[in-house]
Structure formats: C-alpha cells, structure tokens
Design a protein around this motif. Structure first.
Motif, mmCIF file in Angstrom:
data_model
loop_
_atom_site.group_PDB
_atom_site.id
_atom_site.type_symbol
_atom_site.label_atom_id
_atom_site.label_comp_id
_atom_site.label_asym_id
_atom_site.label_seq_id
_atom_site.Cartn_x
_atom_site.Cartn_y
_atom_site.Cartn_z
ATOM 1 N N ILE A 16 0.815 -1.154 -0.029
ATOM 2 C CA ILE A 16 0.257 -0.111 0.130
ATOM 3 C C ILE A 16 0.855 1.247 0.146
ATOM 4 N N ILE A 17 0.831 1.865 -1.260
ATOM 5 C CA ILE A 17 1.987 2.771 -1.320
ATOM 6 C C ILE A 17 1.788 4.044 -0.219
ATOM 7 N N ARG A 18 0.673 4.413 0.060
ATOM 8 C CA ARG A 18 0.567 5.504 1.118
ATOM 9 C C ARG A 18 1.073 5.140 2.340
ATOM 10 N N HIS A 19 1.460 3.906 2.527
ATOM 11 C CA HIS A 19 2.041 3.515 3.688
ATOM 12 C C HIS A 19 3.398 2.883 3.416
ATOM 13 N N SER A 20 4.043 3.422 2.529
ATOM 14 C CA SER A 20 5.406 2.748 2.122
ATOM 15 C C SER A 20 6.583 2.711 3.170
ATOM 16 N N THR A 21 7.394 1.692 3.615
ATOM 17 C CA THR A 21 8.137 1.811 4.471
ATOM 18 C C THR A 21 9.799 1.330 3.671
ATOM 19 N N THR A 22 10.587 1.387 4.931
ATOM 20 C CA THR A 22 11.898 0.629 4.409
ATOM 21 C C THR A 22 11.781 -0.533 4.179
ATOM 22 N N ASP A 74 9.194 -1.858 2.090
ATOM 23 C CA ASP A 74 8.934 -1.787 0.506
ATOM 24 C C ASP A 74 10.256 -1.516 -0.027
ATOM 25 N N ALA A 75 11.162 -0.707 0.378
ATOM 26 C CA ALA A 75 12.221 -0.519 -0.450
ATOM 27 C C ALA A 75 13.076 -1.654 -0.578
ATOM 28 N N THR A 76 13.202 -2.454 0.448
ATOM 29 C CA THR A 76 13.982 -3.824 0.554
ATOM 30 C C THR A 76 13.418 -4.551 -0.598
ATOM 31 N N VAL A 77 12.083 -4.842 -0.573
ATOM 32 C CA VAL A 77 11.422 -5.415 -1.498
ATOM 33 C C VAL A 77 11.802 -5.258 -2.919
ATOM 34 N N SER A 136 17.135 2.673 -11.461
ATOM 35 C CA SER A 136 15.874 2.032 -11.532
ATOM 36 C C SER A 136 15.489 1.692 -9.991
ATOM 37 N N VAL A 137 16.116 1.205 -9.295
ATOM 38 C CA VAL A 137 15.863 1.077 -7.863
ATOM 39 C C VAL A 137 15.475 2.491 -7.225
ATOM 40 N N LEU A 138 16.342 3.527 -7.534
ATOM 41 C CA LEU A 138 16.377 4.801 -6.847
ATOM 42 C C LEU A 138 14.886 5.348 -7.351
ATOM 43 N N ALA A 139 14.793 5.038 -8.682
ATOM 44 C CA ALA A 139 13.487 5.743 -9.260
ATOM 45 C C ALA A 139 11.988 4.975 -8.859
ATOM 46 N N MET A 140 12.088 3.975 -8.712
ATOM 47 C CA MET A 140 11.029 3.088 -7.977
ATOM 48 C C MET A 140 10.739 3.638 -6.572
ATOM 49 N N ILE A 141 11.876 3.522 -5.764
ATOM 50 C CA ILE A 141 11.417 4.096 -4.491
ATOM 51 C C ILE A 141 11.206 5.497 -4.304
#
Length: 233
Positions: free
Chosen positions: A75-81, A83-86, A126-131
């Motif tokens: 759930i993007i509105r609750h993005s956490t670290t 999600d970044a790891t995934v 790409s990782v930086l852009a997606m996060i």
C-alpha cells in the motif's frame, strides 16, 4: 479520468496493476536513457532496435521478480523501508537476468550482449526511481487528502511511548479524519522539541494558546493512568 481519480482518493491507494505498469515503465525508460547517455560518452551507436530487443529480454525476469517478491502489492500510502527492501531484491533478480542475457549474447548473439556498465548503472538508477515514485505517490495522497477532507484537530497528551503509538495509529488510519496538532507533555526535556514531525507543548502553552489558535477539538490521553499524578488528573 475524473471517476478514476475519485476512486483512488476514496480508497487511498493505487491498484496493483497500476503500480506494476509504472514499475515496468520506470525500468524501461531508465534503461533507454542510460543507453542513450552512455552512447554519447563512449561513442557506441545508439541503435533503438537492438536496445529494444535487449530490454524485452528482461521481461521474463521482471515477471519472475514480481511473482517472487510482489513489489506491486504494497500500500503505497504506507510505504516503509520494507517496501524499499522488496524493490531492491526484486531488481536484483532483473539485474541477474540482464547479466545472463549479456553473457549469452557475448557467446552466441552479439546483438544481445548488453554492456555490463549499463546493467550495473541501471540497477541503481531504476531502484532509486522506483523508491522515489512510491514516496512521491505517498506524499501526493497525504497532501490531497489533507486539503480535501474535513479533519478534527487533536492534541495527544503524553509524548512518550504510548503517545507515539497513538500518533502512528492515527496517521495510518485516514478514516479517523483526525489531524494531529502536536503533543502535550510536562517533561521539560521533551517540550519545544519535534517528535515524529509533531511539536511538543507544555501544558501551559497548550491550554493557554495552542488549543484556541489551532482550533483543537479534542485531547487524547496517551499516558498510563497509574502514572498520572493528582495534579495531572
């Protein structure tokens, strides 16, 4: 389009298919831009046909990463670290896929030999852009929701552990329609500081000025009852 926007704001999240599409778009656009940029630096011919073939070779690995890690399910509105790891682990699968295609290209089909610098740079970009995309969507949802909804302004009495848990619960549940104005605490070490982005007020300042100035409608007690002195009660 208007109905789609209204639905997104009502549920406060992006559908999984939309996140998946945006992730693929980010992956593809970043790959093309890196190829174009490095071609200008190294003098390598920028051949769109070959680059598209190389990019399409990553599609199976993209969907494999999606199947294994589900980076589009958060759930993007609750993005956490987390999600970044995934996202990082998902992209490692894609990067290993590109490296495999590049190695096979060097052996069998030269056109599919993706330059290794492109593969490595593409991973980080790409990782930086997606996060960044997820954080931007989270900020947009929060901003739009804050200016289009009626909220009750609330102060939390107690800036300790229970107060911070209360803050987290309120901020994550937008259906509560509560806007936090800050904390009240008699701990001198906490007063006039920021905790979790919220100011901590003394009792005198809160009751003497802030409540009226901010239009606070309610105070939530987030202190254990046995810790309350008779004066505080």
């Amino acid at each position: 389009m208007k109905n789609l926007f209204a639905t997104l704001m009502k549920h406060s999240y992006l559908p999984s298919w939309m996140v998946l599409f945006c992730d693929w778009a980010i992956l593809a656009i970043s790959f093309l831009l890196i190829c174009w940029f490095l071609s200008g630096l190294t003098g390598i011919v920028f051949d769109l046909r070959i680059i598209f073939l190389q990019l399409l070779s990553g599609v199976p690995f993209f969907y494999l990463a999606t199947y294994l890690f589900h980076p589009h399910k958060g759930i993007i509105r609750h993005s956490t670290t987390q999600d970044a790891t995934v996202i990082i682990f998902s992209h490692l699968i894609i990067t290993m896929g590109f490296l495999f295609v590049s190695l096979m290209g060097h052996i069998y089909v030269k056109e599919m030999a993706i330059p290794f610098p492109i593969v490595y740079i593409h991973f980080f970009v790409s990782v930086l852009a997606m996060i960044s995309f997820r954080l931007a969507i989270k900020s947009i949802f929060s901003y739009v929701y804050s200016i289009t909804s009626d909220f009750n302004k609330v102060l939390i009495f107690g800036a300790g552990y229970k107060g911070q848990i209360t803050r987290d619960v309120i901020e994550k549940d937008k259906n509560l329609r509560i806007k936090l104005a800050g904390f009240i605490d008699d701990n001198l070490h906490l007063q006039n500081k920021m905790i979790g982005g919220l100011p901590v007020y003394s009792e005198e300042k809160a009751f003497g000025k802030i409540i009226e100035a901010e239009g606070v409608k309610e105070i939530i007690i987030a202190v254990s009852r046995h810790k309350l002195s008779e004066e505080r009660k």
